[in-house]
Design a protein around this motif. Structure first.
Motif, PDB file in Angstrom:
ATOM      1  N   GLU A 151       0.740  -1.058  -0.125  1.00 21.20           N
ATOM      2  CA  GLU A 151       0.009   0.027   0.010  1.00 21.20           C
ATOM      3  C   GLU A 151       0.794   1.356  -0.078  1.00 21.20           C
ATOM      4  O   GLU A 151       0.471   2.175  -0.351  1.00 21.20           O
ATOM      5  N   HIS A 152       2.001   1.171   0.659  1.00 25.72           N
ATOM      6  CA  HIS A 152       2.994   2.232   0.764  1.00 25.72           C
ATOM      7  C   HIS A 152       3.810   2.205  -0.636  1.00 25.72           C
ATOM      8  O   HIS A 152       3.738   1.317  -1.222  1.00 25.72           O
ATOM      9  N   TYR A 153       4.636   3.265  -0.927  1.00 22.82           N
ATOM     10  CA  TYR A 153       5.349   3.511  -1.948  1.00 22.82           C
ATOM     11  C   TYR A 153       6.667   3.837  -1.693  1.00 22.82           C
ATOM     12  O   TYR A 153       7.140   4.823  -0.966  1.00 22.82           O
ATOM     13  N   SER A 154       7.773   2.974  -2.102  1.00 25.55           N
ATOM     14  CA  SER A 154       9.230   3.230  -1.734  1.00 25.55           C
ATOM     15  C   SER A 154       9.972   3.168  -2.930  1.00 25.55           C
ATOM     16  O   SER A 154      10.113   2.136  -3.385  1.00 25.55           O
ATOM     17  N   LEU A 155      10.563   4.077  -3.676  1.00 26.72           N
ATOM     18  CA  LEU A 155      10.993   4.184  -4.974  1.00 26.72           C
ATOM     19  C   LEU A 155      12.540   3.326  -4.881  1.00 26.72           C
ATOM     20  O   LEU A 155      13.024   3.417  -3.780  1.00 26.72           O
ATOM     21  N   GLY A 156      12.382   2.384  -5.756  1.00 25.86           N
ATOM     22  CA  GLY A 156      13.606   1.423  -5.995  1.00 25.86           C
ATOM     23  C   GLY A 156      13.368   0.205  -4.979  1.00 25.86           C
ATOM     24  O   GLY A 156      14.023  -0.736  -5.145  1.00 25.86           O
TER      25      GLY A 156
END
Length: 377
Positions: A151-156
Motif C-alpha cells: 500500500e505504501h510506495y518506496s522508490l527502488g
C-alpha cells in the motif's frame, strides 16, 4: 524382555561381604531399569502414533506415575487457550468514512503514503509520530494482517517497476483473491527463473498465498489493547485497538494523544520457498535483524484498505505509522507459521488469514508533512 531384577538382587546378596564388588551390579540394575522403562513407553507410544500414556516402572513405587509422550505432528500447533470471555469483542468504535474534502479531513492525514527518502506530504499538521519502538511507549500489537502488494510506495524497493508471478489458472485460491483484492506495488526481487520464487509451497494455514508475490504486513498497536493477556490479538483489529477505550473518552482526546497511543508497524516482503529466510515469530511484530527494520519512515496517517481512496477517506486518524522502507525476502513457512499462531488465539482471526486488497497511494494533498526517516543501529 528385560532381565529379572531378582537375578541382580541375588548376586548382590552373594557379594554382600565385598561392598566394592556390590557397586557394579547395583549400577547395572539402575541402567537396565531405566532402559526398560523407556522401551515400554516407546512401545506404547508407537502403537498409539499420537499422544500416549506410558506406565513408568510398573511394580515399583512409581507405578502410578505416567509419562505423556507426543510423537504426532507437533509442527505449527493451532490449539488455542481454554474458552473464555473476550472483553474486546465488539469494541470497535464506529467512525464512518467521509469524503476527502480538505475542510472535512483537516487534521486527519491519510495512509498509505509515499515513504521514499525525503518525501513529505502537502497536508500541514502539528502532530508528531512516535519515533521509537512502540513497546517503549506502552503500546502492544493487537492484530496482524497483510495486503496484496504494498500500500505504501518506496522508490527502488516497492514501486511501479516491481513484479511478481502471474495468476496461475490452477491456483484457484490465489486467482480468486487476485480478482477480488486490489494489487498494490510489488518488490523487485522476483525472478521467474529462480526456483526460490517459482517452487510451489504447500500452504497449511494461510489462504490464497503465492510464492514470489509481494505482501505488506501490518501490525496495529494500541495502548488501550488487552496487552499481556490471552485476549491481546483481535480480529477485526479495531476491537483490539479500542478494547479499553470508549467513545466518550475518545472525543476528549487531542490529535497528539491519539497519535501517541495508536500506531501501526508495516513491513513489505516477497515470499520465497527457501528456509534460509525463515523467521518463526512473524506474528509478534516487525522483523528487526540486520537490514530488516533498520531504515524506517515515520509519519501520521489513517487506517487503510480498499474502502478508502482519494475520494473517500478514513476518520481513524491521526495514528502513527512506522514503515520499513526496504523490501525483504521471507520464507513461505514464516507466513504459514504466523497463520498457525493466529489460529491459536482465543479470538477467531480467520478473517485475516488471507491477503486484503491494497488502497491506492494517498495523494500528496492528503499526506502529512511530518514524515521523517530514522536509521536504527
Amino acid at each position: 524382555m528385560c532381565p529379572s531384577e531378582d537375578k541382580y538382587t541375588d548376586e548382590g546378596r552373594m557379594e554382600e561381604s565385598s561392598p566394592s564388588k556390590a557397586v557394579v551390579p547395583l549400577a547395572i540394575v539402575t541402567v537396565v531399569s531405566v532402559v526398560c522403562m523407556c522401551a515400554t513407553a516407546i512401545v506404547v507410544a508407537t502403537q498409539d502414533n499420537g499422544s500416549a500414556s506410558a506406565p513408568l516402572g510398573s511394580g515399583s513405587g512409581l507405578s502410578n506415575l505416567n509419562v505423556i509422550l507426543n510423537v504426532g505432528d507437533t509442527d505449527f500447533a493451532t490449539r488455542g487457550p481454554p474458552a473464555g470471555d473476550n472483553p474486546c469483542a465488539g469494541k470497535k468504535l464506529d467512525l464512518p468514512n467521509i469524503e476527502c474534502i480538505n475542510d472535512a479531513i483537516d487534521g486527519k492525514p491519510q495512509a498509505g503514503a509515499n515513504v521514499t527518502k525525503g518525501y513529505k506530504g502537502d497536508m500541514e499538521v502539528d502532530v508528531e509520530p512516535i519515533d521509537k519502538p512502540y513497546w517503549q511507549s506502552g503500546l502492544c500489537p493487537v492484530n496482524v494482517h497483510w495486503h496484496l502488494g504494498a500500500e505504501h510506495y518506496s522508490l527502488g524497493e516497492y514501486d511501479e517497476a516491481g513484479k511478481g508471478p502471474a495468476a496461475d489458472e490452477k491456483d484457484d485460491d490465489h486467482r480468486r483473491l487476485a480478482e477480488e483484492a486490489r494489487l498494490g506495488y510489488q518488490c523487485r526481487h522476483y525472478d521467474e527463473n529462480d526456483a526460490r520464487f517459482a517452487m510451489p509451497y504447500e500452504w497449511k494455514h494461510c489462504v490464497g498465498m503465492k510464492v514470489g508475490e509481494t505482501y505488506e504486513v501490518h501490525w496495529p498497536h494500541s495502548a488501550a489493547g488487552s496487552c499481556g493477556t490471552v485476549n491481546q490479538y483481535q480480529t477485526p483489529f479495531y476491537d483490539g485497538v479500542f478494547c479499553n477505550l470508549d467513545m466518550d473518552t475518545l472525543v476528549t482526546l487531542g490529535a497528539q494523544d491519539i497519535a501517541n497511543n495508536v500506531g501501526v508497524q508495516a513491513q513489505v516482503f516477497t515470499i520465497v520457498n527457501d528456509e534460509t529466510y525463515y523467521y518463526p515469530d512473524l506474528m509478534r511484530g516487525m522483523v528487526v535483524d540486520g537490514a530488516m527494520g533498520s531504515d524506517i519512515a515515520y509519519y501520521t496517517g489513517s487506517t487503510t484498505g480498499t474502502s478508502r481512496d482519494n475520494t473517500i477517506c478514513s476518520q481513524y486518524s491521526p495514528i502513527t505509522w512506522q514503515v520499513d522502507r526496504k523490501c525483504h525476502m521471507v520464507s513461505a513457512s514464516s507466513f504459514d507459521k504466523m497463520c498457525a499462531d493466529m489460529k491459536a488465539q482465543r479470538d477467531d482471526m480467520s478473517d485475516d488469514l488471507y491477503a486484503h486488497g491494497s488502497r491506492v497511494l494517498v495523494a500528496d494533498e492528503f499526506a502529512a508533512d511530518n514524515g521523517k526517516r530514522l536509521l536504527r543501529a
